[in-house]
Enzyme design. Sequence first.
Site, PDB file in Angstrom:
ATOM      1  N   HIS A  90       0.895  -1.264  -0.109  1.00  0.00           N
ATOM      2  CA  HIS A  90       0.119  -0.004   0.118  1.00  0.00           C
ATOM      3  C   HIS A  90       0.980   1.197  -0.021  1.00  0.00           C
ATOM      4  CE1 HIS A  90      -3.094   2.914   1.042  1.00  0.00           C
ATOM      5  NE2 HIS A  90      -4.086   1.986   0.797  1.00  0.00           N
ATOM      6  N   ASP A 138      -7.889  -5.155  -0.109  1.00  0.00           N
ATOM      7  CA  ASP A 138      -8.400  -6.096  -1.384  1.00  0.00           C
ATOM      8  C   ASP A 138      -8.002  -7.627  -1.148  1.00  0.00           C
ATOM      9  OD1 ASP A 138      -7.347  -3.279  -2.916  1.00  0.00           O
ATOM     10  OD2 ASP A 138      -9.443  -4.066  -2.942  1.00  0.00           O
TER      11      ASP A 138
HETATM   12  C1  SDX Z   1      -6.272   0.238  -3.016  1.00  0.00           C
HETATM   13  O1  SDX Z   1      -4.362   4.556  -1.909  1.00  0.00           O
HETATM   14  C2  SDX Z   1      -5.515   3.989  -1.748  1.00  0.00           C
HETATM   15  O2  SDX Z   1      -5.904   4.298  -0.333  1.00  0.00           O
HETATM   16  C3  SDX Z   1      -5.868   2.948  -2.114  1.00  0.00           C
HETATM   17  C4  SDX Z   1      -6.988   1.899  -1.487  1.00  0.00           C
HETATM   18  C5  SDX Z   1      -8.180   2.668  -1.116  1.00  0.00           C
HETATM   19  O3  SDX Z   1      -8.900   2.249  -0.249  1.00  0.00           O
HETATM   20  O4  SDX Z   1      -8.627   3.622  -1.871  1.00  0.00           O
HETATM   21  O5  SDX Z   1      -6.500   1.549  -0.167  1.00  0.00           O
HETATM   22  C6  SDX Z   1      -7.223   0.811  -2.283  1.00  0.00           C
HETATM   23  O6  SDX Z   1      -5.764   0.478  -3.945  1.00  0.00           O
HETATM   24  C7  SDX Z   1      -5.316  -0.802  -2.175  1.00  0.00           C
HETATM   25  C8  SDX Z   1      -4.032  -1.228  -2.993  1.00  0.00           C
HETATM   26  C9  SDX Z   1      -4.629  -2.440  -3.983  1.00  0.00           C
HETATM   27  N1  SDX Z   1      -3.378  -2.884  -4.750  1.00  0.00           N
HETATM   28  C10 SDX Z   1      -2.782  -4.037  -4.874  1.00  0.00           C
HETATM   29  O7  SDX Z   1      -3.080  -4.837  -3.960  1.00  0.00           O
HETATM   30  C11 SDX Z   1      -1.963  -4.262  -5.923  1.00  0.00           C
HETATM   31  C12 SDX Z   1      -0.430  -4.806  -5.533  1.00  0.00           C
HETATM   32  N2  SDX Z   1       0.244  -3.645  -4.611  1.00  0.00           N
HETATM   33  C13 SDX Z   1       1.132  -3.055  -5.516  1.00  0.00           C
HETATM   34  O8  SDX Z   1       0.817  -2.581  -6.742  1.00  0.00           O
HETATM   35  C14 SDX Z   1       1.690  -1.694  -4.657  1.00  0.00           C
HETATM   36  O9  SDX Z   1       1.729  -2.048  -3.533  1.00  0.00           O
HETATM   37  C15 SDX Z   1       0.759  -0.526  -4.628  1.00  0.00           C
HETATM   38  C16 SDX Z   1       0.254   0.023  -5.957  1.00  0.00           C
HETATM   39  C17 SDX Z   1      -0.543  -0.889  -3.766  1.00  0.00           C
HETATM   40  C18 SDX Z   1       1.440   0.649  -4.001  1.00  0.00           C
HETATM   41  O10 SDX Z   1       2.741   0.740  -4.587  1.00  0.00           O
HETATM   42  P1  SDX Z   1       3.541   1.956  -4.360  1.00  0.00           P
HETATM   43  O11 SDX Z   1       3.200   2.556  -2.799  1.00  0.00           O
HETATM   44  O12 SDX Z   1       3.803   3.024  -5.239  1.00  0.00           O
HETATM   45  O13 SDX Z   1       4.980   1.291  -3.897  1.00  0.00           O
HETATM   46  P2  SDX Z   1       5.943   0.743  -5.015  1.00  0.00           P
HETATM   47  O14 SDX Z   1       5.496   0.121  -6.205  1.00  0.00           O
HETATM   48  O15 SDX Z   1       7.035   1.789  -5.022  1.00  0.00           O
HETATM   49  O16 SDX Z   1       6.542  -0.512  -4.199  1.00  0.00           O
HETATM   50  C19 SDX Z   1       7.812  -0.276  -3.095  1.00  0.00           C
HETATM   51  C20 SDX Z   1       8.548  -1.633  -3.180  1.00  0.00           C
HETATM   52  C21 SDX Z   1       9.024  -1.909  -4.622  1.00  0.00           C
HETATM   53  O17 SDX Z   1      10.430  -2.479  -4.705  1.00  0.00           O
HETATM   54  P3  SDX Z   1      11.828  -1.633  -4.994  1.00  0.00           P
HETATM   55  O18 SDX Z   1      11.426  -1.007  -6.293  1.00  0.00           O
HETATM   56  O19 SDX Z   1      11.641  -0.556  -3.800  1.00  0.00           O
HETATM   57  O20 SDX Z   1      12.668  -2.645  -4.966  1.00  0.00           O
HETATM   58  O21 SDX Z   1       7.664  -2.800  -2.899  1.00  0.00           O
HETATM   59  C22 SDX Z   1       7.692  -3.740  -3.983  1.00  0.00           C
HETATM   60  C23 SDX Z   1       8.011  -2.897  -5.243  1.00  0.00           C
HETATM   61  O22 SDX Z   1       8.351  -3.957  -6.237  1.00  0.00           O
HETATM   62  N3  SDX Z   1       6.310  -4.092  -4.037  1.00  0.00           N
HETATM   63  C24 SDX Z   1       5.749  -5.136  -4.218  1.00  0.00           C
HETATM   64  C25 SDX Z   1       4.215  -5.126  -4.008  1.00  0.00           C
HETATM   65  N4  SDX Z   1       3.825  -3.926  -3.587  1.00  0.00           N
HETATM   66  C26 SDX Z   1       5.309  -3.284  -3.827  1.00  0.00           C
HETATM   67  N5  SDX Z   1       6.469  -6.424  -4.263  1.00  0.00           N
HETATM   68  C27 SDX Z   1       5.748  -7.439  -4.378  1.00  0.00           C
HETATM   69  N6  SDX Z   1       4.252  -7.559  -4.248  1.00  0.00           N
HETATM   70  C28 SDX Z   1       3.419  -6.502  -3.964  1.00  0.00           C
HETATM   71  N7  SDX Z   1       2.227  -6.292  -4.015  1.00  0.00           N
END
Ligand code: SDX
Length: 431
Positions: free
Chosen positions: A308, A366
């Site tokens: 998140h 989710d």
């Molecule tokens: C919702 O914003 C909100 O409030 C949203 C929400 C709401 O109620 O409105 O809460 C609802 O959208 C919840 C999130 C649902 N999405 C998912 O479950 C999809 C999977 N999650 C990821 O796509 C990700 O965690 C995000 C998009 C939710 C957040 O991404 P960020 O904050 O932009 O973080 P990032 O992509 O920069 O990741 C940071 C690190 C990265 O590694 P590095 O580049 O630092 O080496 O963490 C890793 C990412 O690769 N990472 C994951 C991961 N999520 C982040 N690695 C594996 N699996 C994951 N799910």
Amino acid sequence: MADTQKTAQLTIGDQSYDLPIHSPTEGPDVIDIRKLYGQAGVFTYDPGFTSTAACDSTITYIDGDAGVLLHRGYPIDQLAGKSHYLEVCFLLLYGYLPTAAELETFENTITRHTMIHEQMHNFFRGFRRDAHPMATMVGVVGAMSAFYHDSTDISDERQREIASHRLIAKMPTIAAMAYKYSIGQPFVYPRNDLDYAANFLHMCFAVPAEEYVVDPILARAMDRIFTLHADHEQNASTSTVRLASSSGANPFACIAAGIACLWGPAHGGANQACLEMLKEIGSVDRIPEYIARAKDKNDPFRLMGFGHRVYKNFDPRATVMKQSADEVLDLLGVENNPVLAVAKELERAALEDPYFAEKKLFPNVDFYSGIILEAMGFPTSMFTPIFALSRTVGWISQWKEQLADPQMKIGRPRQLYMGETARDYVDIENR
Ligand code: SDX
């Protein structure tokens, strides 16, 4: 916001600039950079708005490190346990918990706005039966601006309130109609003798051929899912609604924009993507393979339902949702649900893995919602429409708050331009 005498000093070359600091009632201070470009001729740079407060708000507060979510100051676990969705809608819209009389009036108003204009049924018939229900919802909600002209004047407070009530009341009807259309069954009209969640389940699962009695425990679980998704500060879809509203667009167009943004798998589409991922994993012995893929920088695969932007601790909604999942599956006698078994083992394995611990990746809202929704009989394609239905009150509360903000102006970010500098046109014969 609270004005402080504190300032931040920015030094660029031999110039220093004092930037005011504002302190909130909860959360981090903010540095006010509104005059920065005018004073220093520079922009700030923050793609994805990781460090940017786009507005001030009194609706929802999130502490991502502590795993706290407050709606108008009330913790989400208390609201999920003691309140119900329409009362939370009143709280989000008006800022306080209603008296019994106020709640009855509000619930009656919502109940009596649940039907949509009969002519709008034709919109559904323009879609293919296999259209994703989110496509249908974007189209039909946007089309509401062609029907409800008496609630599109955003300068009229009463029209804003009527539009708010219409959207909260009609979203379940539209979502249920999108579902019925996708499975080739006739639309089921809303019933005023049922409460909000029971009415939605009835519109989704009743058929003309026989009576459908809503199980009150499923209705309670449905209502809790609505509450857990109601609002969430300035997330991507809410920010979309605010940006659309800043141009003066009508409320139905703004909410249609929010639905479109929510659809993405990184946001509201994650509940559908998460269940599809759990099914693809299929059995607990395949979990290590998928965890390895999620950690592999060369593999775009991510664990859906994990991570998140704000929560670097447990999403408090996921905790409540997990309890609800156990209750619903026990009730339905599917406590041996293989998907739930994979979900619980995946959660345990991921939380024990250093990669997820150091990146602070925890289950989000989710992760468990899809398991409940599938157990209740919804196809995965209906998960995000249900999220959109639930979030409508959050979108519309934020929309109302922004329109009442005297500082509100059209949102217009700038950029770091990295393209070509000026050059002359070359005639085609000289290229
Ligand atoms: C919702 O914003 C909100 O409030 C949203 C929400 C709401 O109620 O409105 O809460 C609802 O959208 C919840 C999130 C649902 N999405 C998912 O479950 C999809 C999977 N999650 C990821 O796509 C990700 O965690 C995000 C998009 C939710 C957040 O991404 P960020 O904050 O932009 O973080 P990032 O992509 O920069 O990741 C940071 C690190 C990265 O590694 P590095 O580049 O630092 O080496 O963490 C890793 C990412 O690769 N990472 C994951 C991961 N999520 C982040 N690695 C594996 N699996 C994951 N799910």
